[in-house]
Write an enzyme that holds these catalytic residues in place. Structure first.
Site, short mmCIF file in Angstrom:
data_model
loop_
_atom_site.label_atom_id
_atom_site.label_comp_id
_atom_site.label_asym_id
_atom_site.label_seq_id
_atom_site.Cartn_x
_atom_site.Cartn_y
_atom_site.Cartn_z
CE LYS A 93 -3.59 2.06 2.72
NZ LYS A 93 -4.49 2.07 3.89
CB SER A 168 -7.77 3.70 2.99
OG SER A 168 -7.06 3.26 3.85
CB SER A 192 -8.66 0.74 5.89
OG SER A 192 -9.18 1.88 5.81
#
Length: 487
Positions: A93, A168, A192
């Protein structure tokens, strides 16, 4: 290379699909045994990344660096290395700092920034022989649940391109589901990791808060944040967990079935408003667990449980953001200030920050309310959930990870569930209490809707009981059919 600028390369060869189906553990074994080379594995995944570039799951892939790292792994294997992740590429990420690979945090202000150091979890992956495949698309500054990024594009759900992937850790869920990478590092503040895992049909593991290292990872809330992993099996999530935490605990058992397992579920708190298909799949899951020998008991966590969890978690989420981000940028030598990042946010997110994150905002909570949240509300939530495991003796708490399947991108901000209009924060309705209490939780896929969208089951355990949770989740996972790969 950036975004979709990978070289054309050779066309996909026979066997690419088979290689892409390998999970972390299976790929590592195949490379160590000499059944495949690390370079052939990475090359197949790079070709797949090109084929699935319309998902917008990656911000950065440096193809030459990926192939060079794979070549180094093959040389290491020839020299006798048996590292547990030797030659396995992992998605990261883009909230994680990566040495030599640009790190944007999802904002245009950092479009060209290349850190000099790796985040701690990335360093652990590399120390175990793994390498970075690419930097994964996310919601700006990890603020959002739908995968919408104004600079780097909306991430799409591999099971339905017109649907959101969750957030996210949007690209993490999408890239693992699409078989571009076998696993991806993510971050979880209010859900997330688990939300995109549920909506994209993969496994998403949120450790006990504080158990995984957070150094070098952009924060939202220093109280709630945790790093974690998205993978295609519990076995792979457990392997990464053991490597990142250096946990020398006994590995997962080979016990079959669920006899003597005791599960709780709380429909009043987790199913008050729920999509009918999600509810049907969850109830069927409970029956399957009972058929496998488990005891399943309905409990009630209190009339004010959801209000308590929502209030304290969102209070911390917004109240701690400015201080946490400011401190992170300074400590990690990011070449921007908080104000510069704020100034470059997309208008709708900037408005939220203006109202809730900046001390001048009307919704910014007072110091007194913040201290009450930490000293009264959070301990009460922890006490109430802790009783499920300590006083009542349950092994785990079960609930639908998300109360509905993935909404459409067109209606990502407001959509209808069971006849009631909700906003995008509804996707984290069930994951918020786990975050507020700091408990470990894992989402596993349990089926598809009639429209082919995944549905997730979350399993939570007592604080610090992560390895026991992973062991239990592996046995629960065996009760359900493996989801077919997205078409």
């Amino acid at each position: 290379m950036k975004n979709k600028e990978m070289s054309a390369g050779a066309p996909a060869v026979s066997g690419d699909n088979e290689l892409a189906e390998l999970g972390v553990a299976a790929a590592a074994v195949a490379i160590r045994n000499g059944d495949i080379t690390a370079e052939s594995y990475s090359a197949a995944l790079l070709r797949r990344a090109r084929d699935y570039s319309d998902l917008n799951s990656f911000i950065t892939i440096d193809e030459s660096t990926v192939l060079a790292a794979a070549g180094d792994a093959d040389k290491a294997r020839a020299a006798g290395s048996s590292a547990p992740l030797l030659g396995v590429p992992i998605g990261v990420k883009d909230s994680y700092a990566t040495r030599g690979v640009r790190t944007t945090l999802g904002v245009e202000t950092l479009d060209s920034f290349v850190p000099a150091e790796d985040a701690d979890a990335v360093g652990a992956i590399k120390d175990a022989g793994g390498h970075v495949f690419g930097k994964i698309n996310l919601v700006e500054m990890s603020f959002g649940l739908t995968g919408d990024n104004s600079r780097y594009g909306q991430v799409k759900n591999p099971y339905g391109l017109e649907h959101v992937p969750g957030g996210s850790s949007s690209g993490s869920g999408a890239s693992v589901a699409a078989r571009i990478v076998p696993a991806a590092l993510g971050g979880d503040t209010v859900g997330s990791i688990r939300v995109p895992a549920s909506l994209c049909g993969v496994v998403g593991f949120k450790p006990t808060t504080g158990r995984w290292p957070r150094g070098g990872v952009a924060p939202v809330s220093h109280t709630l944040d945790t790093t974690g992993i998205l993978a295609r099996s519990v076995e792979d999530a457990a392997l990464i967990d053991q490597i990142v935490t250096k946990d020398v605990a006994v590995p997962l058992s080979d016990r079959p079935g669920l006899r003597e397992a005791k599960f709780a579920y709380a429909p009043r708190q987790y199913m008050e408003l729920i999509d009918p298909e999600t509810e049907a799949h969850f109830k069927d899951a409970l029956l399957r667990l009972q058929d496998a020998g488990a005891e399943v008991v309905e409990i009630d966590l209190g009339e004010d449980f959801s209000q308590l969890a929502d209030r304290l978690t969102w209070n911390l989420f917004f109240r701690e953001a400015m201080e946490s981000v400011t401190d992170f940028l300074r400590r990690n030598n990011f070449p921007v200030s908080f104000n510069e990042i704020y100034g470059g946010l997309k208008p709708e997110l900037k408005e939220i920050w203006s109202h809730l994150v900046l001390p001048s905002g009307q919704g910014y909570i007072s110091q007194e309310t913040y201290e009450t949240t930490l000293s009264v509300d959070r301990p009460e939530l922890q006490r109430r959930l802790g009783k499920v495991f300590t006083h009542s003796g349950f092994d785990a708490l079960l609930f639908p990870t998300t109360p509905c399947p993935a909404p459409t991108i067109e209606h990502r901000s407001r959509f209808t569930v069971a006849g009631e209009e909700v906003d995008d924060r509804f996707l984290a309705k069930n994951t918020v209490p786990t975050s507020g209490a700091g408990l470990p939780g894992i989402s596993i896929p349990i089926g598809l809707t009639g429209h082919g969208l995944p549905i997730g089951l979350e399993i939570d355990a007592a604080h610090g009981h992560d390895r026991a949770l992973l062991d239990l989740a592996r046995r629960v996972e065996s009760v359900f059919d493996t989801l077919p790969a997205p078409a």
